[in-house]
Design an enzyme around this catalytic site. Structure first.
Site, PDB file in Angstrom:
ATOM      1  N   SER A  62       0.816  -1.321   0.026  1.00 39.63           N
ATOM      2  CA  SER A  62      -0.082  -0.027  -0.031  1.00 39.63           C
ATOM      3  C   SER A  62       0.765   1.266   0.151  1.00 39.63           C
ATOM      4  CB  SER A  62      -0.912   0.086   1.187  1.00 39.63           C
ATOM      5  OG  SER A  62      -1.650  -1.280   1.323  1.00 39.63           O
TER       6      SER A  62
HETATM    7  N1  SAH Z   1      -1.220  -4.891   4.165  1.00 43.93           N
HETATM    8  C1  SAH Z   1      -0.252  -4.806   2.802  1.00 43.93           C
HETATM    9  C2  SAH Z   1      -1.297  -4.650   1.579  1.00 43.93           C
HETATM   10  C3  SAH Z   1      -1.556  -5.947   1.029  1.00 43.93           C
HETATM   11  S1  SAH Z   1      -2.583  -6.002  -0.420  1.00 43.93           S
HETATM   12  C4  SAH Z   1       0.621  -3.576   2.885  1.00 43.93           C
HETATM   13  O1  SAH Z   1       1.200  -3.365   3.981  1.00 43.93           O
HETATM   14  O2  SAH Z   1       0.998  -3.295   1.830  1.00 43.93           O
HETATM   15  C5  SAH Z   1      -4.004  -7.130   0.003  1.00 43.93           C
HETATM   16  C6  SAH Z   1      -3.474  -8.602   0.754  1.00 43.93           C
HETATM   17  O3  SAH Z   1      -4.631  -9.131   1.095  1.00 43.93           O
HETATM   18  C7  SAH Z   1      -2.983  -9.451  -0.524  1.00 43.93           C
HETATM   19  O4  SAH Z   1      -1.781  -9.807  -0.084  1.00 43.93           O
HETATM   20  C8  SAH Z   1      -4.008 -10.336  -0.538  1.00 43.93           C
HETATM   21  O5  SAH Z   1      -3.469 -11.633  -0.760  1.00 43.93           O
HETATM   22  C9  SAH Z   1      -4.722 -10.406   1.000  1.00 43.93           C
HETATM   23  N2  SAH Z   1      -5.856 -11.101   0.832  1.00 43.93           N
HETATM   24  C10 SAH Z   1      -7.048 -11.033   0.139  1.00 43.93           C
HETATM   25  N3  SAH Z   1      -8.038 -11.342   0.394  1.00 43.93           N
HETATM   26  C11 SAH Z   1      -7.915 -12.251   1.759  1.00 43.93           C
HETATM   27  C12 SAH Z   1      -8.473 -13.123   2.582  1.00 43.93           C
HETATM   28  N4  SAH Z   1      -9.487 -13.288   2.379  1.00 43.93           N
HETATM   29  N5  SAH Z   1      -7.797 -13.410   3.717  1.00 43.93           N
HETATM   30  C13 SAH Z   1      -6.339 -12.976   4.013  1.00 43.93           C
HETATM   31  N6  SAH Z   1      -5.752 -12.061   2.996  1.00 43.93           N
HETATM   32  C14 SAH Z   1      -6.305 -11.832   1.729  1.00 43.93           C
END
Ligand code: SAH
Length: 226
Positions: A62
């Site tokens: 992000s």
């Molecule tokens: N928090 C991260 C952003 C991650 S992007 C940062 O600091 O940059 C979003 C993430 O959510 C991805 O890795 C994706 O695989 C995960 N995700 C999507 N659906 C999910 C679910 N049902 N349970 C756990 N993780 C999930």
């Protein structure tokens, strides 16, 4: 850290301030977490820019402003137990670990979670518990132990229409959850506050763009988001 990297870091913090991030705990957490650890090597020179970057498997790290905005909106105290859905590379998790008492984080891609855990270890962030699971179901009971309810919940992938009920149920009464809701190109970051056992308020905070929240643990072959 070399001088150029230090300057980039200071510039990022100044930019966040100008955009309305005034919580000094949040600013200092962002300053303390080396974002270059969390991005792929080819993107390291962009690590301190205020942009989202790809981290592999179709996922992204992000934008620092969004990480700061969500952290600030939750008003996290050092007594809070926080649940995060969507560990990804672990950047937001690391920021939370400087703000909260304990952070529980769930990722559906095993490879991403293993990489993130290595980073937590290297950075000696010891108040994080990370698991591979479907975060839409909330934090599971493990060996007979429940961690829910949580003081704060942060979801870093977008729910299509509304937050999963299991997550709403795991907010402590008086606690808050921040979550992007909506389809591609029309998501809104929403702040839920649980007022009582069966009532909560919702506030629209910011238009955003996140990858979608997907059900089940990933088998990595069939559900790359591109
Ligand atoms: N928090 C991260 C952003 C991650 S992007 C940062 O600091 O940059 C979003 C993430 O959510 C991805 O890795 C994706 O695989 C995960 N995700 C999507 N659906 C999910 C679910 N049902 N349970 C756990 N993780 C999930």
């Amino acid at each position: 850290m070399n001088r150029q990297a230090a300057n980039k870091r200071i510039r990022l913090i100044m930019n966040l301030r100008m955009q309305g991030i005034t919580d000094t705990n949040v600013l200092s957490a962002i300053e303390r977490v080396p974002r270059d650890y969390f991005v792929p090597p080819y993107a390291a020179d962009q690590a301190w820019e205020d942009t989202a970057l790809p981290i592999g498997l179709g996922q992204t790290i992000s934008q620092p402003y969004i990480v700061a905005f969500m952290s600030q909106a939750l008003e996290i105290s050092d007594r809070d137990k926080v649940l995060e859905i969507g560990t990804g590379c672990g950047y937001q998790t690391a920021v939370l670990s400087h703000l909260a008492r304990r952070v529980y984080t769930i990722e559906r891609f095993k490879d991403l979670l293993e990489e993130a855990e290595k980073r937590f270890e290297e950075l000696r962030l010891r108040n994080i518990t990370a698991i591979v699971a479907d975060g839409m179901k909330g934090w599971p009971r493990i060996n007979g132990i429940d961690q829910a309810p949580f003081d704060k919940i942060i979801v870093t992938a977008a729910a299509r229409e509304k937050p999963p009920q299991a997550l709403i149920d795991q907010i402590r009464v008086g606690g808050k959850m921040i979550i992007p809701v909506g389809g591609m190109g029309e998501q809104m970051l929403k702040l839920y506050q649980r007022e009582s056992e069966d009532a909560y308020s919702v506030k629209d905070m910011l238009a955003v763009r996140f990858v979608p929240l997907l059900p089940d643990v990933s088998d990595e072959k069939n559900d790359m988001v591109v």
